[in-house]
Enzyme design. Sequence first.
Site, PDB file in Angstrom:
ATOM      1  N   LEU A 131       0.794  -0.989   0.175  1.00 39.54           N
ATOM      2  CA  LEU A 131      -0.208   0.142  -0.360  1.00 39.54           C
ATOM      3  C   LEU A 131       0.719   0.946   0.588  1.00 39.54           C
ATOM      4  O   LEU A 131       2.302   1.756   0.081  1.00 39.54           O
ATOM      5  CB  LEU A 131      -0.966   0.060   1.671  1.00 39.54           C
ATOM      6  CG  LEU A 131      -2.102  -1.111   1.385  1.00 39.54           C
ATOM      7  CD1 LEU A 131      -3.023  -0.685   2.921  1.00 39.54           C
ATOM      8  CD2 LEU A 131      -3.016  -1.027   0.243  1.00 39.54           C
ATOM      9  N   ASP A 132      -0.073   2.350  -0.318  1.00 39.65           N
ATOM     10  CA  ASP A 132       1.276   3.841  -0.338  1.00 39.65           C
ATOM     11  C   ASP A 132       1.214   3.755   0.808  1.00 39.65           C
ATOM     12  O   ASP A 132       0.330   3.368   1.766  1.00 39.65           O
ATOM     13  CB  ASP A 132       0.152   4.644  -1.230  1.00 39.65           C
ATOM     14  CG  ASP A 132       0.264   4.117  -2.806  1.00 39.65           C
ATOM     15  OD1 ASP A 132       0.670   4.133  -3.187  1.00 39.65           O
ATOM     16  OD2 ASP A 132      -0.773   5.441  -3.142  1.00 39.65           O
ATOM     17  N   ARG A 133       2.182   4.648   1.081  1.00 38.78           N
ATOM     18  CA  ARG A 133       3.153   4.852   2.853  1.00 38.78           C
ATOM     19  C   ARG A 133       1.669   5.603   3.739  1.00 38.78           C
ATOM     20  O   ARG A 133       1.194   5.511   4.129  1.00 38.78           O
ATOM     21  CB  ARG A 133       4.040   5.604   2.535  1.00 38.78           C
ATOM     22  CG  ARG A 133       4.499   6.477   4.697  1.00 38.78           C
ATOM     23  CD  ARG A 133       5.951   7.285   4.156  1.00 38.78           C
ATOM     24  NE  ARG A 133       5.803   8.234   3.015  1.00 38.78           N
ATOM     25  CZ  ARG A 133       5.655   9.385   3.996  1.00 38.78           C
ATOM     26  NH1 ARG A 133       4.832   9.461   5.046  1.00 38.78           N
ATOM     27  NH2 ARG A 133       6.394  10.196   2.996  1.00 38.78           N
TER      28      ARG A 133
END
Length: 306
Positions: A131-133
Amino acid sequence: MIRNARHEVPQQLDGERLDRAAAALQGWSRGEARRCIERGGAYVDRKRVRTASRKLRPGQRLELWWADPPDHQPPPLSPEDLVYRRAGLLALNKPAGVHCQAARHRLVGTLPSMAQVLLDTAELPEPIHRLDRHCSGLVVLGETRRARRELSALWRGEAVRKRYLSIVAGQPPDSVLIDAPIGLEPGGASGQRGVVAGGQAARSSLQVLARSEHACLVQLEPITGRTHQLRVHTAHMGWPMLGDPWYAPAQITALAPRLCLHAWQLSLPAGAPGTPCELEAAAPPAMLEVLAALGISPPAGPASPA
């Protein structure tokens, strides 16, 4: 900025501790050296070493990586962040701001390291996907080699269903399929994506769950898996995500304290240890507060298929 330095251990440091050697070679205090080691930024002969007392020998190659300024260290995971654990399959509710994978300069504060602390295990779990940060929600990790191998094979197929919650500005239609190619944005910031001619094929479905005057709670499903796909697609269509620091106008970014994107549900078919299973991670408090301010009730469960 990520910095690094490489040294060959000299004869005069024969038998010296790693922290003292790193401090001497870098001109650091011992505390600075220990922080670099503890965060996972020290390598001896290309292997990460996190034991400050490790003794060194002349001729060994010491490599040091660190962030300047230092990375923010997130709070530890809580037992409530453990969503599912069975037969080597581990599902966690990742907080926003946490990196899914380790980097050369960073192990502590990443999801695998935080999971290892939470579960008190010797082996480091490895994420099967990312997942994106800035995004929160469900992440699946493998605790064993077999689980990692078979879950990775499952992910390469098209049977895993991923559903996200987001709060977007504007008024999208009740249901829409977004089909627009994604690639690096010419002239954009490093790593920034956009809808570009000749980009990789990318498709996402959007379904509105609830509306307010100026924003909507939506369910998103990525049919393909491009970097930042959902954020790029909604912004391209004129419905940027509230709190998005990259793809939303400043006035939309300011409407939420964080990116309003949450990996809500995963449907994993049979084919790997711990499957089949249906997983769900409740929306985080920050998103619930934004929904409350908009007068929108949080979702109670899966939306009906479009």
